[in-house]
Structures are given as structure tokens and as C-alpha cells.
Design an enzyme around this catalytic site. Structure first.
Site, PDB file in Angstrom:
ATOM      1  N   HIS A  21     -23.671  27.641  12.592  1.00  0.00           N
ATOM      2  CA  HIS A  21     -23.602  26.506  11.650  1.00  0.00           C
ATOM      3  C   HIS A  21     -24.897  25.707  11.753  1.00  0.00           C
ATOM      4  CE1 HIS A  21     -18.907  26.345  11.214  1.00  0.00           C
ATOM      5  NE2 HIS A  21     -19.449  27.247  10.440  1.00  0.00           N
ATOM      6  N   HIS A  77     -13.407  35.698   3.096  1.00  0.00           N
ATOM      7  CA  HIS A  77     -13.983  34.370   3.308  1.00  0.00           C
ATOM      8  C   HIS A  77     -15.442  34.424   2.865  1.00  0.00           C
ATOM      9  CE1 HIS A  77     -15.100  30.693   5.221  1.00  0.00           C
ATOM     10  NE2 HIS A  77     -15.382  31.156   6.414  1.00  0.00           N
ATOM     11  N   GLU A  79     -18.024  32.348   3.473  1.00  0.00           N
ATOM     12  CA  GLU A  79     -19.120  31.781   4.266  1.00  0.00           C
ATOM     13  C   GLU A  79     -20.170  32.876   4.525  1.00  0.00           C
ATOM     14  OE1 GLU A  79     -17.752  29.460   7.582  1.00  0.00           O
ATOM     15  OE2 GLU A  79     -19.766  28.717   8.033  1.00  0.00           O
ATOM     16  N   ASP A  81     -21.893  33.995   6.830  1.00  0.00           N
ATOM     17  CA  ASP A  81     -21.875  34.888   7.991  1.00  0.00           C
ATOM     18  C   ASP A  81     -21.008  36.117   7.731  1.00  0.00           C
ATOM     19  OD1 ASP A  81     -19.896  32.851   8.006  1.00  0.00           O
ATOM     20  OD2 ASP A  81     -19.381  33.286  10.082  1.00  0.00           O
ATOM     21  N   HIS A 143     -10.840  28.285   7.799  1.00  0.00           N
ATOM     22  CA  HIS A 143     -11.179  26.887   7.778  1.00  0.00           C
ATOM     23  C   HIS A 143     -11.864  26.456   6.501  1.00  0.00           C
ATOM     24  CE1 HIS A 143     -15.630  27.396   8.927  1.00  0.00           C
ATOM     25  NE2 HIS A 143     -15.150  28.583   8.723  1.00  0.00           N
ATOM     26  N   ASP A 162     -11.768  34.247  10.018  1.00  0.00           N
ATOM     27  CA  ASP A 162     -12.214  33.460  11.181  1.00  0.00           C
ATOM     28  C   ASP A 162     -11.069  33.116  12.139  1.00  0.00           C
ATOM     29  OD1 ASP A 162     -14.932  33.245  10.612  1.00  0.00           O
ATOM     30  OD2 ASP A 162     -14.660  31.474   9.368  1.00  0.00           O
ATOM     31  N   HIS A 223     -14.874  37.526  13.812  1.00  0.00           N
ATOM     32  CA  HIS A 223     -15.867  37.370  14.885  1.00  0.00           C
ATOM     33  C   HIS A 223     -15.257  37.850  16.197  1.00  0.00           C
ATOM     34  CE1 HIS A 223     -18.614  34.801  12.574  1.00  0.00           C
ATOM     35  NE2 HIS A 223     -17.589  34.053  12.226  1.00  0.00           N
TER      36      HIS A 223
HETATM   37 FE1  FEO Z   1     -16.223  30.510   8.407  1.00  0.00          FE
HETATM   38 FE2  FEO Z   1     -17.265  32.999  10.344  1.00  0.00          FE
HETATM   39  O1  FEO Z   1     -17.280  31.956   8.820  1.00  0.00           O
END
Ligand code: FEO
Length: 391
Positions: A21, A77, A79, A81, A143, A162, A223
Site C-alpha cells: 500500500h 478483486h 486492487e 496487486d 476489504h 484478500d 496472498h
Molecule cells: Fe486488496 Fe491484495 O489487494
């Protein structure tokens, strides 16, 4: 890596990652961006990897499958990543349908400004792969608004985005091959720093998952480590963490200019320990300790004591920083006390109590102030303050 019959992990292990982040979160054990390839009559790719690894990811993926034989992409998701490599991948297979939530469409369009072949799905929708099918489970605000989980029947795999993840690089990506205390710490650190503001939604989602009564043999987060040995353990951990979690620990946080407040902190710690009642006590100087780790320690504590020298009528910067971040996390069910040294204005301690109160802590006592450098008498007061606070 083959993880089940006709399911491969095709992600990226990022040993080098030390911040996440931006520079907000420490990731001392690296991370991984988990992407999964399921083969059936129809082949489906779940998520991709972070943007800097786009080419490496697509090159590796193309050694495993003809990219044109990927029938569907699922973006759990948006995001970057997890969606970062999507732009490069979609250049190779531009018409491939991307299954995601309605909010996922908005986020992916917002990031990549492309009109890809989006297929919005919601909880209960299914994607038939031939011999097996995938069921989608929306998990908004776990999230991000777009977050989804999905479940593969037959193999009994929950792909959890996540949720249940950890920033933990390993070549041995199963919980039964991983040091348990390291894994638990990293999962808790992830929860405490990223998921905790959404604990109410976690409680509901865990209840919903339990009510679905799905047989789960493997949990595959986006992750870190996958859970194949007693996979329900991480679901139970989340249920506990979401419910005003606390261990029998008191954490002391302080910042100091000329060691007066440091001496107070250490004497308070000895007072807490003197009760010898099993309460763990830990002490951190916020100005030289990692913030993400401290937040994890606060998260697991039943109470905290926070101290600072008074400066300019307020407190030292690292104390402002940590208490502001903690306030935004919305912790509840914890107690706190303030202490600190001063030269001519004792206002710092009152200031800390106000910050703690606005961060949701229940304040115990009026705090403890000490002028100039503490002598033996003051240190004895600090010792007693610690013992009484613990009691
Ligand atoms: Fe909320 Fe691992 O991205």
C-alpha cells in the site's frame, strides 16, 4: 505449482517486497500474489499479479497453457496487486470474458480505462466449467466494495481473495509446511492493519459461510499461504479476531526526548509484570518501532498504556501518528491509560487521554505525570501505576 487435480497456482512469490500500500504497511516476510488456473472443459484463470510482474506472469502462464484456451477470467478483486497484469494479458486475449462483481466492473474500468468483456456476477451465480462449477460469493468491503470469494465444487476449494491472506513469501505454500507462529502472526498483522475496520462485515460473512455448509478442503487466499490442514481454523480465527479480540497482553507505547518518559514506561512495565498473573507486557518506543507491527500488538492487547513527553503543549509526533492511525481502524473493547514527563506544562498526558478516548479506548484513571527527570520516588509511583492498571 499443481495444488489439486487440474488446478495450478500460477502466481508470483515476491521475496523482495518490504512495503505494501505504497509505504504504508511493512511486509518483512515479503508476499505473494496468488493466481490460479483451473482446467476443465472450460479453463478459467482466477486473478493475476501485481503490475510490475505483468510480463513475467504472462510469459510463465503461456508456458502452462495456450493463452487462447483460457475461456474465462475471474477478477475477485480489482486492487492492482491482483489485477495489475490484466492489462498486459488482455492485450493477448482481448475478448475473454472477465467475471467480477458489479463494483469490480467500476473499479477495473476506473483503473485501466478499458471496455473489456465484463460479466458482472452476484452471490449465488454459477459458472459451469464442464465437470465442475464455480459459485460466486460477494464479500463487499472485505476489504474493497468489489471483493468476491468463489467456491469450486468437486474439489471443495474456496478462493478467498484478500480474506484469510497474509504477506508471507514461501516456496512451501501450505499451512502444514509453514511455521505456525510465523503464519499466525502474518495473518493477524494483515487482519489488524487491513481488515479490522470491517470486522462487523467479517462476522456476517463468516456466519454466511458457515450457513452455506460448504465442504472445504482447501482455502486459497490471494496472498501467502494456502490452508489445507484443518482449513476451517483460519475461518475460526477470523470469527475471533472480528469480535473485539484480545489476549492477556498489555502493550506500552511511548516516545521520549531525554529518557524521562522511557524510564516511566519501563517502570510501569515492571509494575505490570510484578503481579505475575500471566499478563504479557511489551514496550515499544513508537519513534523507532515499525508502525504495522505495533498496530498488531495493540490489536492483540486487552489494554495499552501510552506515554509521551509534553512538547508545545501536545505530544511527540510518533504518538500523534500511531493514535490517529489506530483511531481510523476503529478498535473497540480495549482499555487504556496515559502517562508522561514534562518540564513546565503537564498537558501532554491529558492530551493522550483525549486522543485515546476519541480512538475508542476506555480510559482508566487520570494518567500519571512526572516533572523533569523521574527520581526513585517517581519510578516507584510508575511501578505502582503499572500494577494498579493491570489489576
Ligand atoms: Fe486488496 Fe491484495 O489487494
Amino acid at each position: 505449482m499443481k495444488i489439486k487435480e487440474n488446478i495450478q497456482w500460477v502466481g508470483k512469490i515476491d521475496w523482495d517486497l518490504k512495503k505494501f500500500h505504497g509505504n504504508e504497511l511493512s511486509t518483512f516476510r515479503g508476499s505473494s500474489y496468488n493466481s490460479y488456473l483451473i482446467r476443465d472443459e472450460k479453463n478459467v484463470l482466477i486473478d493475476t499479479v501485481w503490475t510490475p510482474f505483468s510480463k513475467e506472469f504472462v510469459d510463465n502462464l503461456s508456458t502452462q497453457i495456450d493463452l487462447n484456451k483460457i475461456d474465462y477470467i475471474i477478477a475477485l478483486h480489482a486492487e492492482p496487486d491482483h489485477s495489475g497484469a490484466l492489462a498486459y494479458l488482455m492485450e493477448k486475449i482481448p475478448g475473454t470474458p472477465i467475471y467480477c462483481s458489479a463494483n469490480g466492473v467500476k473499479s477495473l474500468k476506473g483503473y485501466y480505462h478499458k471496455d473489456w468483456n465484463f460479466v458482472p456476477v452476484k452471490t449465488g451465480d454459477k459458472l459451469n466449467l464442464g465437470s465442475r462449477e464455480i459459485t460466486f460469493i460477494e464479500a463487499p468491503m472485505l476489504h474493497w466494495p468489489d471483493t468476491m470469494l468463489c467456491y469450486l465444487n468437486g474439489e471443495n476449494v474456496l478462493f478467498s481473495s484478500d480474506v484469510f491472506g497474509q504477506h508471507y513469501a514461501s516456496e512451501f505454500m501450505y499451512n502444514d509446511l509453514t511455521d505456525h507462529s510465523e503464519l499466525r502472526w502474518e495473518a493477524m498483522k494483515y487482519y489488524a492493519n487491513i481488515v479490522v475496520p470491517f470486522s462487523k462485515k467479517v462476522i456476517k460473512k463468516v456466519e454466511e459461510l458457515k450457513a452455506m455448509n460448504l465442504p472445504i478442503d482447501l482455502i486459497c487466499p490471494a496472498h501467502g499461504i494456502m490452508f489445507r490442514k484443518d482449513p476451517h481454523c483460519i475461518i475460526e480465527e477470523y470469527a475471533n479476531w472480528a469480535n473485539e479480540y484480545k489476549e492477556n497482553q498489555i502493550t506500552i507505547l511511548y516516545d521520549t526526548m531525554y529518557n524521562s518518559t522511557r524510564q516511566m514506561a519501563e517502570a510501569i512495565a515492571k509494575g505490570i509484570a510484578s503481579r505475575n498473573d500471566g499478563t504479557l507486557v511489551k514496550v515499544f518506543n513508537c519513534s523507532n518501532s515499525d508502525r504495522s507491527e505495533i498496530i498488531t500488538e495493540i490489536f492483540r492487547s486487552k489494554a495499552i498504556a501510552v506515554g509521551s513527553a509534553t512538547v508545545n503543549g501536545g505530544v511527540l509526533a510518533s504518538i500523534y501518528e500511531i493514535l490517529n492511525v489506530v483511531k481510523d481502524l476503529g478498535l473497540s473493547g480495549k482499555k487504556a491509560a496515559a502517562f508522561g514527563s514534562y518540564g513546565w506544562s503537564p498537558s501532554g498526558v491529558k492530551h493522550i487521554s483525549e486522543l485515546l478516548q476519541s480512538a475508542g479506548f476506555e480510559i482508566v484513571g487520570d494518567g500519571l505525570k512526572s516533572q523533569w527527570n523521574p527520581d526513585e520516588n517517581v519510578l516507584a509511583q510508575c511501578f505502582n501505576f503499572g500494577a494498579e492498571f493491570s489489576a
